[in-house]
Design a protein around this motif. Structure first.
Motif, PDB file in Angstrom:
ATOM      1  N   ILE A 138      17.924   5.880  -1.981  1.00 21.69           N
ATOM      2  CA  ILE A 138      16.928   6.447  -1.076  1.00 21.69           C
ATOM      3  C   ILE A 138      15.577   6.024  -1.646  1.00 21.69           C
ATOM      4  O   ILE A 138      15.327   6.202  -2.839  1.00 21.69           O
ATOM      5  CB  ILE A 138      17.006   7.991  -1.031  1.00 21.69           C
ATOM      6  CG1 ILE A 138      18.374   8.467  -0.534  1.00 21.69           C
ATOM      7  CG2 ILE A 138      15.863   8.564  -0.210  1.00 21.69           C
ATOM      8  CD1 ILE A 138      18.637   8.290   0.924  1.00 21.69           C
ATOM      9  N   GLU A 139      14.740   5.447  -0.823  1.00 22.69           N
ATOM     10  CA  GLU A 139      13.401   5.019  -1.233  1.00 22.69           C
ATOM     11  C   GLU A 139      12.383   5.865  -0.473  1.00 22.69           C
ATOM     12  O   GLU A 139      12.217   5.699   0.734  1.00 22.69           O
ATOM     13  CB  GLU A 139      13.205   3.534  -0.893  1.00 22.69           C
ATOM     14  CG  GLU A 139      11.826   2.986  -1.190  1.00 22.69           C
ATOM     15  CD  GLU A 139      11.628   1.550  -0.667  1.00 22.69           C
ATOM     16  OE1 GLU A 139      12.050   1.247   0.459  1.00 22.69           O
ATOM     17  OE2 GLU A 139      11.043   0.747  -1.401  1.00 22.69           O
ATOM     18  N   LEU A 140      11.737   6.786  -1.183  1.00 26.80           N
ATOM     19  CA  LEU A 140      10.673   7.557  -0.530  1.00 26.80           C
ATOM     20  C   LEU A 140       9.394   6.740  -0.610  1.00 26.80           C
ATOM     21  O   LEU A 140       9.089   6.128  -1.636  1.00 26.80           O
ATOM     22  CB  LEU A 140      10.469   8.902  -1.228  1.00 26.80           C
ATOM     23  CG  LEU A 140      11.660   9.864  -1.261  1.00 26.80           C
ATOM     24  CD1 LEU A 140      11.239  11.187  -1.905  1.00 26.80           C
ATOM     25  CD2 LEU A 140      12.221  10.109   0.130  1.00 26.80           C
ATOM     26  N   LEU A 141       8.642   6.738   0.463  1.00 27.30           N
ATOM     27  CA  LEU A 141       7.421   5.932   0.553  1.00 27.30           C
ATOM     28  C   LEU A 141       6.226   6.821   0.873  1.00 27.30           C
ATOM     29  O   LEU A 141       6.199   7.469   1.920  1.00 27.30           O
ATOM     30  CB  LEU A 141       7.574   4.897   1.671  1.00 27.30           C
ATOM     31  CG  LEU A 141       8.747   3.931   1.557  1.00 27.30           C
ATOM     32  CD1 LEU A 141       9.270   3.558   2.932  1.00 27.30           C
ATOM     33  CD2 LEU A 141       8.332   2.702   0.781  1.00 27.30           C
ATOM     34  N   GLU A 142       5.273   6.848  -0.047  1.00 27.05           N
ATOM     35  CA  GLU A 142       4.010   7.562   0.211  1.00 27.05           C
ATOM     36  C   GLU A 142       2.916   6.525   0.348  1.00 27.05           C
ATOM     37  O   GLU A 142       2.800   5.606  -0.475  1.00 27.05           O
ATOM     38  CB  GLU A 142       3.690   8.502  -0.971  1.00 27.05           C
ATOM     39  CG  GLU A 142       2.345   9.207  -0.819  1.00 27.05           C
ATOM     40  CD  GLU A 142       1.898   9.909  -2.111  1.00 27.05           C
ATOM     41  OE1 GLU A 142       2.668  10.699  -2.670  1.00 27.05           O
ATOM     42  OE2 GLU A 142       0.757   9.633  -2.543  1.00 27.05           O
ATOM     43  N   SER A 143       2.119   6.650   1.374  1.00 24.64           N
ATOM     44  CA  SER A 143       1.049   5.684   1.601  1.00 24.64           C
ATOM     45  C   SER A 143      -0.081   5.880   0.593  1.00 24.64           C
ATOM     46  O   SER A 143      -0.458   7.000   0.272  1.00 24.64           O
ATOM     47  CB  SER A 143       0.508   5.863   3.022  1.00 24.64           C
ATOM     48  OG  SER A 143      -0.485   4.916   3.266  1.00 24.64           O
ATOM     49  N   THR A 144      -0.641   4.768   0.103  1.00 28.94           N
ATOM     50  CA  THR A 144      -1.811   4.858  -0.768  1.00 28.94           C
ATOM     51  C   THR A 144      -3.074   4.478   0.008  1.00 28.94           C
ATOM     52  O   THR A 144      -4.161   4.456  -0.545  1.00 28.94           O
ATOM     53  CB  THR A 144      -1.666   3.912  -1.980  1.00 28.94           C
ATOM     54  OG1 THR A 144      -1.422   2.583  -1.511  1.00 28.94           O
ATOM     55  CG2 THR A 144      -0.521   4.342  -2.880  1.00 28.94           C
ATOM     56  N   LYS A 173       0.822  -1.219   0.000  1.00 30.99           N
ATOM     57  CA  LYS A 173       0.000   0.000   0.000  1.00 30.99           C
ATOM     58  C   LYS A 173       0.855   1.268   0.000  1.00 30.99           C
ATOM     59  O   LYS A 173       0.637   2.190   0.785  1.00 30.99           O
ATOM     60  CB  LYS A 173      -0.957  -0.009   1.192  1.00 30.99           C
ATOM     61  CG  LYS A 173      -1.903  -1.219   1.183  1.00 30.99           C
ATOM     62  CD  LYS A 173      -2.917  -1.124   2.305  1.00 30.99           C
ATOM     63  CE  LYS A 173      -4.037  -2.127   2.158  1.00 30.99           C
ATOM     64  NZ  LYS A 173      -3.655  -3.499   2.479  1.00 30.99           N
ATOM     65  N   VAL A 174       1.850   1.274  -0.895  1.00 36.95           N
ATOM     66  CA  VAL A 174       2.721   2.431  -1.015  1.00 36.95           C
ATOM     67  C   VAL A 174       3.028   2.757  -2.472  1.00 36.95           C
ATOM     68  O   VAL A 174       2.964   1.899  -3.355  1.00 36.95           O
ATOM     69  CB  VAL A 174       4.092   2.239  -0.317  1.00 36.95           C
ATOM     70  CG1 VAL A 174       3.956   2.246   1.180  1.00 36.95           C
ATOM     71  CG2 VAL A 174       4.821   1.012  -0.818  1.00 36.95           C
ATOM     72  N   LYS A 175       3.379   4.027  -2.656  1.00 40.93           N
ATOM     73  CA  LYS A 175       3.984   4.463  -3.910  1.00 40.93           C
ATOM     74  C   LYS A 175       5.402   4.862  -3.543  1.00 40.93           C
ATOM     75  O   LYS A 175       5.626   5.558  -2.553  1.00 40.93           O
ATOM     76  CB  LYS A 175       3.211   5.658  -4.476  1.00 40.93           C
ATOM     77  CG  LYS A 175       3.181   5.691  -5.993  1.00 40.93           C
ATOM     78  CD  LYS A 175       2.088   6.622  -6.495  1.00 40.93           C
ATOM     79  CE  LYS A 175       2.582   8.058  -6.496  1.00 40.93           C
ATOM     80  NZ  LYS A 175       1.621   9.025  -7.009  1.00 40.93           N
ATOM     81  N   THR A 176       6.381   4.383  -4.334  1.00 36.19           N
ATOM     82  CA  THR A 176       7.777   4.606  -3.979  1.00 36.19           C
ATOM     83  C   THR A 176       8.472   5.444  -5.051  1.00 36.19           C
ATOM     84  O   THR A 176       8.130   5.365  -6.227  1.00 36.19           O
ATOM     85  CB  THR A 176       8.524   3.264  -3.853  1.00 36.19           C
ATOM     86  OG1 THR A 176       8.474   2.592  -5.111  1.00 36.19           O
ATOM     87  CG2 THR A 176       7.905   2.375  -2.803  1.00 36.19           C
TER      88      THR A 176
END
Ligand code: ZN
Length: 136
Positions: free
Chosen positions: A54-60, A41-44
């Motif tokens: 670096i892996e940025l993680l935004e929650s979906t 449940k993420v967009k990276t």
């Protein structure tokens, strides 16, 4: 366990569109891949720094792991990921040493890597990911 390098550092952000310009315009890094991992449940968004990403993680999904993390702790470092070979063997060894595994067997993560998480209770508070690139 035998770790070759830090594969990536995962950072939870509220919004990729707001965070990416900082990494590109201030730090001078280039986002080379954006990918949704439905399972988590993420967009990276990925940036290369030497051989580490670096892996940025935004929650979906607010109920997903990153949604809950940001709700509790706010934005910030979420996990550290170590590159290993033979991830199944590493997990078995860790388990034999009494380490609390979130994933006893690897699953598919972003960029086609096989990944597994170790519980922060066993790692002095750092959510730890092991990953293996079996496509290399
Ligand atoms: Zn990760």
């Amino acid at each position: 366990m035998k770790i070759s390098h830090i594969e990536h550092i995962g950072i939870a952000v509220k919004n990729l569109d707001e965070a990416i310009p900082y990494y590109e315009n201030v730090l001078g890094l280039k986002c080379y891949n954006i990918e949704e991992v439905k399972d988590q449940k993420v967009k990276t968004a990925f940036f290369m720094v030497g051989q580490t990403k670096i892996e940025l993680l935004e929650s979906t999904d607010a109920e997903g792991p990153i949604g809950k993390f940001i709700d509790k702790k706010g934005e910030g470092i979420h996990h550290i990921a170590f590159a290993v070979d033979k991830i199944e063997d590493q997990l078995k060894q860790a388990e034999e040493k009494g380490v609390n595994l979130i994933d006893k067997t690897p699953r598919k993560g972003a960029e086609g890597l096989d990944i597994a998480f170790i519980h922060p209770k066993s790692t002095f508070g750092v959510l730890t990911e092991l990953c293996e690139n079996k496509n290399k």
